[in-house]
Motif scaffolding. Structure first.
Motif, short mmCIF file in Angstrom:
data_model
loop_
_atom_site.label_atom_id
_atom_site.label_comp_id
_atom_site.label_asym_id
_atom_site.label_seq_id
_atom_site.Cartn_x
_atom_site.Cartn_y
_atom_site.Cartn_z
N PHE A 404 0.84 -1.20 0.00
CA PHE A 404 0.00 0.00 0.00
C PHE A 404 0.88 1.26 0.00
O PHE A 404 0.65 2.19 -0.79
CB PHE A 404 -0.92 0.01 1.22
CG PHE A 404 -1.85 1.20 1.26
CD1 PHE A 404 -3.11 1.14 0.71
CD2 PHE A 404 -1.44 2.42 1.82
CE1 PHE A 404 -3.97 2.24 0.72
CE2 PHE A 404 -2.27 3.53 1.83
CZ PHE A 404 -3.55 3.43 1.28
N SER A 665 -11.16 0.30 -0.44
CA SER A 665 -11.59 0.58 0.94
C SER A 665 -12.77 -0.30 1.33
O SER A 665 -13.66 -0.54 0.51
CB SER A 665 -12.03 2.04 1.09
OG SER A 665 -10.96 2.92 0.82
N ILE A 674 -6.02 0.25 6.84
CA ILE A 674 -5.28 1.03 5.85
C ILE A 674 -4.24 1.90 6.55
O ILE A 674 -4.58 2.68 7.46
CB ILE A 674 -6.26 1.90 5.02
CG1 ILE A 674 -7.18 0.97 4.21
CG2 ILE A 674 -5.51 2.85 4.10
CD1 ILE A 674 -8.28 1.67 3.45
N LEU A 730 -8.51 -2.74 4.11
CA LEU A 730 -8.34 -2.97 2.69
C LEU A 730 -9.23 -4.11 2.20
O LEU A 730 -9.51 -5.07 2.93
CB LEU A 730 -6.88 -3.31 2.39
CG LEU A 730 -5.91 -2.13 2.47
CD1 LEU A 730 -4.48 -2.64 2.53
CD2 LEU A 730 -6.09 -1.21 1.26
#
Length: 1203
Positions: A404, A665, A674, A730
């Motif tokens: 990420f 999301s 996240i 996530l």
């Protein structure tokens, strides 16, 4: 309070009808089991209302109508109310009299009463065939009245055979009496005939016995787990094979031994993983099943194919790794644990708080989460369990965080406010794969979580907007009328002549002062409806794009829970589907409603919560997929990545070339949180940021790192930075997308990562080609610069024997463990009770199970299941799996078992195989042929594995074992083993070596597909090299055509001719029923070459056709005796089978007469005649031949010279 007077008798169905109707009433009357007041008619049920006049209603019909109408159970409109009245009349006037006449003889029972009752119920049965309830889609007073009229027959008169013929009535009655309102009044209904005391005692004993058996089974299971099974029980292997094949016996102990010996590890037999292996490396990771999951036949197919490939590569000597893993399944797991919390403790996750809830999920995972691993082991999956990974493990979580952060820092991951698939029940965005597309053909009522009544879908509502400053109006249509509260425009096609005069005009919203422009856009279909379309940019994907193009306002009218916001009263705060009715009524009141009509449509349903999915504007994290999608498409176009079968290429390119950005999301607590932080700068010189502004978001491996990045970005000191970490987690597919390299410790350069990444193959179902395969390819290229695998093999989707999709409501979802161990029909029914199906669906599923598995599912075993799944796996899209065919392969296992048993006896205890399979030059034609067929099978299997052609592999193995080795070779060499002369003994030794080679190589061919039975039988065979032989067949080299190169097309052709002749002889024997008699066979050949061929194979033809002798004949018919049946075997050979009737009888009679004086008593001769005639009949001689024979011999008794 109103007073309801009823009878206290438990079978007064009229009073029961009133009591049930009272359950529907919002304000239930007080119930009195006594006579009503004197001023009221002396009848029950009676209802006295507490109004000014103390109105009284008498009779079941009037009382129940009043009570049910208050509760909305008498129909939603005038038509339905009429239908309910009709059914009340039917119950009172048609059904009640015949029901009472049957149940109460005192009321005038006649012989015709029962027949009349069945006639009335059969009429009802026909009406109910397409329906769940009598009126509408839910329980109404009509159902209550008719069910109560039928109550007494069901309790006291209808036999099980009657109920079986009245299948729809029985289903409907069962559904009704199990509704909460009826259950509360009636309790559990016991159907006729009642169980006797003896039956009840028997059932109690059976329950007790089952409980004890279950306890014993659990204890044995625990005991098995505690025992260390380091070695095979040698006494089992050395003891004789049991008489018949038993899957349970064979599959009991091998897996723990394989695992303990380390056969499934890539390190097995190697000093170091880094050491180059000239045979190569094979690496494949499992598609990680959900931690909440349970195996179904789709999983079984995936794992059967993957394990076959893994075992094949391992047997070829490659460094082989099949890496197991499990997915944390964010939404599914959270839903399971939330339900558990509510059920057991009456708490929601919000009551616990985030940290405590996550601890509860981990606790559940540790208790229940390895169930799927146990099931995989039962399937024989040769996974390296020491490398098992869970996507929430620290190693994989670190990789997810790193992925990420890197992609965010590059700008590939960004923040944006867009439409997402929103589940109001889950309060989360969901992925496309979690959205079920429910197709409707028209008006349909669907259940929606949070709503007592079903909601109407499948209709198109038309209404008008008034043109500002004009008397004109423009008519639009929508399937979601409530969204008109968020309309910001009306769109028409630029070339639609009907609306050209409206350019620049606006319409007025009927419920607020909003003015909506009329926009012209190509997306509008002029031919649909009026050609005008309402535009709601914040709640429709197509409208969103129109709104972007025309810079329209985006008005969000729904909050996360599905309540209306940003709308005028009275709609403000309404639930979305309550607002649907309210908006429709308001339009009618204003005169702007036009019509409602049926409309075929697709309704998006959340697969997890069963809620209706709403497009909702939410600020979320997105992955920019444009560049990554192009790279993934180019990798396939350039041949770097191969997709098999290639008919999936069109789908691949369609997705990759038109890819949209990916919303990652999820508004959940369980998952990878996240690692992004919203920045607030405590400095007046820096203006506050907005949630959708990516400049105010920073990602970091820790809060400290994020703070340093933020301070540097805004050029302030770290102490002026306040951070708020995003609450979201996530998408599960994000962690799955990096699974091929996260399992090896990426981003760290581990030994496993160097050796096993990129992998060799990905095998999975075609239904997740985009959701998982494409994302692994994109993220692999993005984060590692390498493709995660070289090939993708996509198997078909499993359907039932009728081609239907697997569905719980159809009763065709089968647990593979039930196929392996077997299950009764009752056991299948019991599983439905633990499902979430409603009573109607359960009954439908039971009927499906009863139709497909009337006797349950027999025990088939793992090997038969695996073989069947591989045999079905043609490179198509669907597999129609028939459990009966799996049973057929269990019989194939039994055939293998018996063949090896026979062969072991034939080989003898002192048999020693040659060190290497070879030809010695002394092989008979049968030996050369079976070795040729063995080599052909080796080639077919090798080519099949290379091409992923599993049906070719299973067909080759099946044909070799069943039709070639068992049916032909073993039969043809039996005379060799039965002879005692020296030459035959020498030939028998060669036969034994040939037989051993066939068994040993045949089992190795079979091993990847049927690992258990092949291991069991292989361990019984002597080894070629006792010192260095592999311990298990699973690590023994797979046969290759370079070693087994004795295939001879010439011998195959010759033997094919021989078998044609044999089949022709067998056919003739069957036609004349010569089942036990061996007859001479004359083979008329057209040339000397054919005669030579027949002579060469005469022993094989004689043995396999059960002939007395085989005589090759060349030329005409002169050498062939009379009395033969004839059939053509081929263009080169005709078969003449001697029926032997006349010759045999003449011989017998002559011998008898030689010993009997002509002058002796004729009766003695006649005794002989009787015996001969009986023999002739037994041989199914022609009737006239018997008659002629008797006539001739009778004459001989009188006149000697006749014979």
């Amino acid at each position: 309070m109103d007073s309801l007077y009823v009878s206290s008798h438990p079978d007064d169905f009229r009073s029961l009808q009133a009591l049930i109707a009272a359950e529907f009433s919002p304000s239930r009357p007080q119930t009195l089991a006594e006579e009503p007041p004197a001023r009221v008619a002396r009848c029950r049920p009676a209802l006295v209302l507490r109004d000014a006049e103390a109105t009284a209603l008498c009779g079941a019909g009037a009382v129940s109508w009043y009570l049910a109408s208050v509760g909305g159970r008498t129909g939603s409109d005038a038509q339905q109310q009429s239908e309910v009245w009709q059914w009340l009349s039917f119950a009172e006037n048609e059904l009640t009299p015949v029901a009472c006449a049957v149940v109460f003889p005192l009321l005038g029972l006649q012989q015709s009463s029962r027949a009349e009752l069945l006639r009335v119920l059969k009429v009802l049965d026909q009406i109910l065939e397409p329906r769940t309830f009598l009126v509408g889609e839910s329980l109404s007073l009509a159902d209550v009245a008719v069910a109560m009229a039928a109550l007494l027959p069901f309790k006291y008169a209808l036999e099980p055979s009657d109920r079986k013929t009245l299948v729809n009535v029985s289903r409907w009655f069962d559904t009704c009496v199990n509704q909460p309102q009826l259950l509360k009044v009636l309790g559990k209904i016991t159907l006729w005939p009642p169980k006797t005391e003896a039956q009840l005692k028997k059932e109690a004993k059976k329950r007790e016995k089952m409980e004890k058996f279950q306890q014993k089974k659990e204890m044995e299971e625990k005991k098995k787990q505690m025992q260390s099974q380091t070695e095979v029980n040698t006494s089992d292997v050395l003891s004789p094979l049991p008489d018949s094949y038993s899957p349970q016996y064979v599959e009991a102990a091998w897996y723990p031994w394989w695992e303990k010996q380390g056969f499934f590890k890539p390190e097995y037999g190697r000093k170091s993983l880094s050491e180059p292996n000239p045979r190569g490396i094979f690496m494949m990771c499992i598609p990680p099943p959900n931690v909440t999951g349970s195996l179904h036949l789709g999983h079984a197919l995936t794992n059967a194919i993957q394990d076959c490939l893994t075992r094949w590569h391992r047997m070829r000597g490659e460094t082989t790794l099949w890496n197991p893993g499990c997915d944390h399944a964010g939404i599914a797991t959270q839903v399971v644990v939330e339900k558990k919390l509510m059920r057991e403790r009456g708490m929601s996750r919000h009551d616990l708080g985030r940290e405590n809830f996550i601890q509860e999920v981990w606790k559940w995972k540790n208790e229940k989460g390895d169930r799927i691993y146990h099931q995989l082991k039962k399937l024989g999956s040769s996974l390296d369990w020491d490398r098992a990974c869970f996507t929430m493990d620290p190693k994989l979580s670190y990789a997810v965080q790193e992925a990420f952060i890197r992609m965010h820092e590059e700008g590939v991951i960004y923040r944006s406010k867009r439409l997402v698939n929103w589940s109001c029940t889950l309060n989360s965005a969901i992925s496309d794969i979690e959205v079920d597309k429910k197709e409707l053909i028209g008006r349909t009522l669907l259940p929606v979580p949070g709503y007592k009544e079903k909601v109407e879908f499948g209709v198109l509502v038309s209404f008008s907007y008034k043109i500002e400053g004009s008397d004109e109006e423009i008519v639009v249509a929508t399937t979601r009328i409530e969204t008109m509260l968020g309309d910001t425009a009306v769109a028409v096609h630029p070339e639609d002549s009907r609306y050209q005069h409206l350019k620049g005009k606006t319409v007025i919203h009927p419920f607020c002062d909003r003015k909506l422009p009329i926009v012209f856009d190509d997306f509008v279909d002029m031919n649909f409806g009026t050609g005008a379309v309402k535009i709601t940019p914040a709640h429709d994907h197509n409208d969103y794009e129109v709104g972007e193009r025309h810079k329209l306002p985006f008005i969000n009218i729904l909050d996360e829970n599905g309540f209306l916001i940003n709308v005028p009263p009275p709609f403000l705060g309404m639930k979305r589907f309550d607002a649907r009715k309210a908006v429709l009524q308001a339009l009618k009141d204003r005169g702007q409603f036009k019509e409602v009509k049926d409309n075929p449509m697709v309704v998006p349903v959340c697969s997890r919560s069963k809620d209706i999915v709403e497009p909702l504007l939410k600020p979320q994290w997105y992955v920019d997929c444009a560049d990554m999608g192009k790279q993934a498409a180019d990798a396939v176009r350039n041949g770097e990545l191969k997709i098999i079968p290639d008919h999936h290429l069109k789908t691949w390119f369609n997705w990759m070339d038109n890819i949209r950005d990916w919303c990652i999301s999820r508004q959940l607590w369980w998952g990878h949180r996240i690692p992004a932080y919203f920045i607030t700068v405590n400095d007046p010189s820096v203006k506050p940021g907005e949630d959708v502004d990516g400049h105010y978001w920073v990602s970091g491996r820790s809060e400290e790192e994020a703070r340093e990045k933020a301070a540097k970005r805004f050029n302030v000191t770290a102490d002026k930075i306040s951070l708020r970490q995003d609450e979201d987690v996530l998408d599960t597919w994000f962690s799955s997308g990096i699974f091929p390299f996260s399992i090896f410790g990426w981003p760290n350069e581990t030994e496993d990562l160097k050796v096993f990444y990129p992998g060799t193959l990905l095998e999975t179902g075609h239904d997740i080609l985009f959701f998982w395969v494409a994302r692994m390819v994109m993220m692999g290229l993005k984060l590692t610069g390498k493709l995660p695998f070289k090939e993708v093999y996509l198997h078909a989707v499993v359907r039932d024997a009728h081609g239907r999709k697997m569905s719980k409501s159809l009763g065709n979802v089968i647990d593979p463990l039930d196929v392996i161990t077997g299950i009764s029909l009752e056991g299948l029914h019991a599983q439905l009770k633990d499902s979430n199906l409603d009573p109607v669906e359960i009954e439908k599923a039971k009927q499906g199970q009863k139709s497909d598995y009337p006797s349950g599912i027999p025990e088939c075993g793992t090997d038969a299941l695996r073989f069947a799944l591989c045999a079905y796996t043609s490179q198509g899209r669907d597999i129609n799996l028939d459990v009966n065919r799996i049973l057929g392969y269990r019989h194939f296992c039994n055939k293998l078992w018996n063949a090896v048993k026979f062969a072991m006896r034939t080989l003898g205890e002192g048999f020693v195989p040659w060190e290497k399979a070879r030809l010695c030059g002394s092989e008979s034609v049968s030996d050369r042929w079976i070795l040729s067929r063995l080599c052909a099978a080796v080639t077919l299997c090798g080519n099949g594995f290379q091409a992923y052609d599993f049906p070719a592999i299973t067909t080759a193995i099946y044909n070799f074992w069943l039709y070639e080795l068992c049916d032909v070779y073993l039969e043809s060499v039996k005379p060799v083993f039965s002879s005692t002369d020296a030459e035959s003994q020498k030939q028998a030794e060669v036969c034994r070596q040939t037989l051993y080679t066939c068994l040993e190589v045949g089992l190795r061919l079979l091993s990847p597909i049927m690992p258990f039975v092949s291991e069991e039988l292989f361990q019984r065979l002597p080894r070629r090299q006792t010192q260095n032989s592999p311990a298990s067949i699973s690590v023994t080299p797979y046969p290759e055509s370079s070693e087994f190169c004795w295939h001879s097309e010439e011998i195959d052709r010759e033997m094919e001719f021989v078998m044609t002749v044999v089949r022709t002889i067998r056919s003739l024997r069957a036609d004349y029923n010569l089942t036990k008699t061996r007859a001479d066979c004359y083979l008329q050949c057209i040339d000397s070459a054919t005669v030579s061929l027949v002579e060469k194979y005469s022993l094989q033809i004689q043995t396999l056709s059960y002939s007395q002798a085989v005589h090759p004949v060349s030329g005409g018919d002169s050498a062939i005796p009379e009395g033969c049946a004839v059939a053509i075997a081929s263009d080169k050979c005709s078969v003449h089978l001697m029926l032997k009737v006349r010759a045999f009888i003449t011989q017998k009679v002559t011998r008898s007469l030689e010993n009997i004086s002509v002058l002796e008593n004729v009766n003695i001769i006649l005794d002989q005649l009787v015996l001969l005639a009986v023999w002739a009949v037994c041989q199914v001689l022609l009737e006239n031949e018997i008659r002629i024979f008797i006539k001739v011999v009778s004459s001989r008794g009188k006149q000697h010279e006749v014979l």
